[in-house]
Design a protein around this motif. Structure first.
Motif, PDB file in Angstrom:
ATOM      1  N   SER A  59       0.824  -1.209   0.000  1.00  0.00           N
ATOM      2  CA  SER A  59       0.000   0.000   0.000  1.00  0.00           C
ATOM      3  C   SER A  59       0.860   1.262   0.000  1.00  0.00           C
ATOM      4  N   ILE A  60       1.940   1.249   0.802  1.00  0.00           N
ATOM      5  CA  ILE A  60       2.847   2.410   0.850  1.00  0.00           C
ATOM      6  C   ILE A  60       3.497   2.647  -0.508  1.00  0.00           C
ATOM      7  N   TYR A  61       3.958   1.568  -1.133  1.00  0.00           N
ATOM      8  CA  TYR A  61       4.568   1.692  -2.465  1.00  0.00           C
ATOM      9  C   TYR A  61       3.556   2.186  -3.494  1.00  0.00           C
ATOM     10  N   ALA A  62       2.318   1.697  -3.371  1.00  0.00           N
ATOM     11  CA  ALA A  62       1.286   2.104  -4.340  1.00  0.00           C
ATOM     12  C   ALA A  62       0.993   3.594  -4.231  1.00  0.00           C
ATOM     13  N   HIS A  63       0.910   4.093  -2.984  1.00  0.00           N
ATOM     14  CA  HIS A  63       0.658   5.522  -2.801  1.00  0.00           C
ATOM     15  C   HIS A  63       1.818   6.367  -3.327  1.00  0.00           C
ATOM     16  N   ALA A  64       3.022   5.807  -3.290  1.00  0.00           N
ATOM     17  CA  ALA A  64       4.191   6.521  -3.816  1.00  0.00           C
ATOM     18  C   ALA A  64       4.376   6.270  -5.313  1.00  0.00           C
ATOM     19  N   ARG A  65       3.429   5.499  -5.922  1.00  0.00           N
ATOM     20  CA  ARG A  65       3.467   5.152  -7.349  1.00  0.00           C
ATOM     21  C   ARG A  65       4.751   4.397  -7.735  1.00  0.00           C
ATOM     22  N   ARG A  66       5.219   3.579  -6.806  1.00  0.00           N
ATOM     23  CA  ARG A  66       6.389   2.723  -7.086  1.00  0.00           C
ATOM     24  C   ARG A  66       5.866   1.333  -7.427  1.00  0.00           C
ATOM     25  N   TRP A  67       5.342   1.221  -8.653  1.00  0.00           N
ATOM     26  CA  TRP A  67       4.613   0.016  -9.049  1.00  0.00           C
ATOM     27  C   TRP A  67       5.530  -1.215  -9.131  1.00  0.00           C
ATOM     28  N   GLU A  68       6.787  -1.011  -9.491  1.00  0.00           N
ATOM     29  CA  GLU A  68       7.701  -2.152  -9.551  1.00  0.00           C
ATOM     30  C   GLU A  68       7.917  -2.751  -8.164  1.00  0.00           C
ATOM     31  N   ASP A  69       7.981  -1.872  -7.152  1.00  0.00           N
ATOM     32  CA  ASP A  69       8.136  -2.369  -5.785  1.00  0.00           C
ATOM     33  C   ASP A  69       6.875  -3.074  -5.297  1.00  0.00           C
ATOM     34  N   VAL A  70       5.706  -2.597  -5.743  1.00  0.00           N
ATOM     35  CA  VAL A  70       4.452  -3.292  -5.404  1.00  0.00           C
ATOM     36  C   VAL A  70       4.484  -4.709  -5.949  1.00  0.00           C
ATOM     37  N   ALA A  71       4.883  -4.840  -7.211  1.00  0.00           N
ATOM     38  CA  ALA A  71       4.958  -6.167  -7.831  1.00  0.00           C
ATOM     39  C   ALA A  71       5.995  -7.038  -7.125  1.00  0.00           C
ATOM     40  N   LYS A  72       7.096  -6.419  -6.707  1.00  0.00           N
ATOM     41  CA  LYS A  72       8.152  -7.159  -6.011  1.00  0.00           C
ATOM     42  C   LYS A  72       7.635  -7.727  -4.687  1.00  0.00           C
ATOM     43  N   ILE A  73       6.858  -6.909  -3.959  1.00  0.00           N
ATOM     44  CA  ILE A  73       6.278  -7.371  -2.690  1.00  0.00           C
ATOM     45  C   ILE A  73       5.332  -8.536  -2.925  1.00  0.00           C
TER      46      ILE A  73
END
Length: 522
Positions: free
Chosen positions: A453-467
């Motif tokens: 959720s934190i990555y998504a709010h920061a628009r770090r989509w690659e990190d979201v996928a990594k999680i």
């Protein structure tokens, strides 16, 4: 005139305090009675002393001085002084007197061993208890039910259930005390199933039997079983003692069973049961955890006897309801009443400050713990402060505090920091907190969801996928949410994603209707 009717003996019988006994003792000495009947008067004074209500808070020196003045003390005298020291929590002194008794070849009787066995329990000395058991057999008291019950209780209390059960099985004439002792042992060992089996075997039960099993269910979080047993007790016509009432209230609090809790409260009022500190605390805790904080306050204010744990229940209850200001007020009132706060008090008021955003007040309290009250800060206090600072956006202060802790942070400390990072979007510190949580509890699915959720709010989509990939690789699943509600005395449980409730279709029909009305209103 019979010596037992002598005015001095009548005065001794009427003594209620140690000071009164000493005054009668002094009068008997000055009037010369001690030279005439030393053994009789001193033995009577010693025995009366052993029966005093406030014995546990009395100095141990006076009874020993009385005993040492008795010429040729009998078995009865030794039994009395051993009992006194056992009740005074001086088990070594009690056992030393027993050893002296044996050296002087003064024979013990059936009353001697229960006292010295209780002293061995105070010392947590199983080997000593077994030695005393051999003495019981040696002196021919192995078939005495009073002594056998004491042995069963000792073995049960010391956790030696094998010895307790062997003795229980060979006891020819068990009574309710025998059963209560063995049930107590299994409850203390956490084996409520075995305790219930023995409970069901009993033909005669007293309030101690019911109260012991009820306490076991409450301690093991078997709340439904506790409430069912309490209702069964009421149906049997036996009035529950305070242990049973407090245990049942605890079960209601854990289960959120408000209706049942009110039934218990009504039973207390209808039977005019005195609301001591334990019952008052149980009611305050039950009402607070069931969402009725106003009723909790009513009980608290009406209670004449308030101990530290009563104040703590009220402070924690207010904190749970997010009323930090009122929690602080009760904390101040507690100190004004002369009651010193403990770690639970500070935890409660810190939680209240956290929910109310009272940062300055919380920091002052946190500092006062060690500086003013000399109370060591525990992980839970640091976790609360990390949560408070995180919520307030003071992320740097929170991480400095954690780094300066005298111990390693746990999941609650790092979790509090992670929660603050989630609110304020601090990705860098969130990654540090998440790393620690994953190391401490790799199977905690919540931390992965929060980081996604934190990555998504920061628009770090690659990190979201990594999680997400990391969760799949570690086969981590987020625990399904669960809630419960009590309606008409019946508790209904709901688990996210499941449709097991028998009225699930009607429930969703109502929810859909509410949702349509909400959208239409916009």
């Amino acid at each position: 005139m019979l010596i037992s009717t002598h005015p001095t003996f009548l005065l001794i019988n009427n003594c209620k305090t140690s000071k009164q006994l000493q005054q009668v003792h002094a009068q008997a000495t000055t009037r010369g009675l001690m030279s005439l009947y030393p053994s009789l008067i001193l033995t009577k004074i010693l025995y009366t002393f052993s029966l005093l209500d406030h014995l546990t808070t009395t100095s141990p020196h006076y009874p020993l001085r009385i005993f040492n003045q008795i010429p040729n003390p009998s078995t009865f005298c030794y039994n009395t002084i051993i009992r006194v020291y056992t009740l005074l929590s001086s088990p070594l002194s009690a056992l030393s007197l027993f050893a002296k008794m044996r050296r002087l070849c003064i024979p013990p009787d059936t009353h001697t061993f229960p006292f010295v066995l209780k002293a061995s329990v105070r010392l947590r000395a199983l080997a000593l208890a077994k030695t005393l058991h051999s003495q019981v057999v040696k002196f021919g008291f192995g078939s005495d039910l009073f002594v056998l019950n004491s042995l069963i209780h000792v073995y049960s209390d010391l956790g030696s259930m094998t010895d307790a059960c062997q003795l229980f099985d060979v006891t020819p004439q068990r009574d309710v005390v025998s059963y209560n002792s063995i049930i107590h042992g299994f409850v203390k060992a956490g084996n409520t199933s075995r305790a219930r089996d023995i409970f069901d075997e009993m033909l005669v039960r007293d309030d101690v039997t019911w109260g012991t099993l009820l306490a076991g269910y409450a301690q093991m979080n078997q709340c439904k079983e506790a409430i069912q047993l309490f209702n069964q007790m009421l149906a049997s016509g036996l009035k529950p003692n305070n242990i049973a009432l407090v245990s049942a209230l605890s079960a209601c609090a854990q289960l959120g069973a408000l209706d049942q809790g009110k039934i218990i409260h009504n039973h207390i009022e209808q039977n005019q049961i005195r609301l001591d500190a334990f019952l008052a605390t149980g009611l305050v805790d039950m009402y607070a955890k069931c969402g009725c904080i106003d009723l909790a306050r009513e009980v608290f204010e009406s209670s004449e006897e308030k101990k530290l744990f009563t104040w703590n229940a009220m402070i924690v209850g207010l904190a749970m309801h997010g009323d930090g200001e009122l929690s602080l007020e009760y904390f101040r009132r507690m100190k004004e009443a002369g009651i010193k706060p403990d770690g639970v008090s500070f935890l409660g008021v810190l939680v209240g400050c956290s929910h109310a955003g009272l940062v300055n007040e919380a920091q002052q309290l946190f500092n006062d713990m060690e500086c003013v009250y000399g109370l060591p800060r525990e992980l839970k206090h640091y976790g609360c402060m990390a949560d408070l600072l995180g919520r307030a956006g003071l992320i740097k202060e929170a991480i400095r505090m954690i780094q300066g802790m005298p111990m390693e942070g746990d999941v609650f400390v790092w979790g509090g920091l992670l929660g603050g990072c989630s609110i304020h979007g601090n990705v860098e510190v969130a990654e540090i907190a998440a790393k620690h949580i994953m190391q401490l509890d790799p199977e905690d699915g919540g931390v992965y969801s929060i980081m996604a959720s934190i990555y998504a709010h920061a628009r770090r989509w690659e990190d979201v996928a990594k999680i997400r990939r990391l969760m799949d690789a570690r086969r981590v699943n987020k625990s399904a949410g669960c809630s419960s509600i009590q309606l008409g005395g019946v508790t209904h449980e709901f688990v996210a994603g499941e449709r097991l409730h028998p009225q699930i279709d009607e429930i969703y029909w109502v929810l859909d209707g509410i949702q349509r009305q909400v959208f239409e209103s916009y």
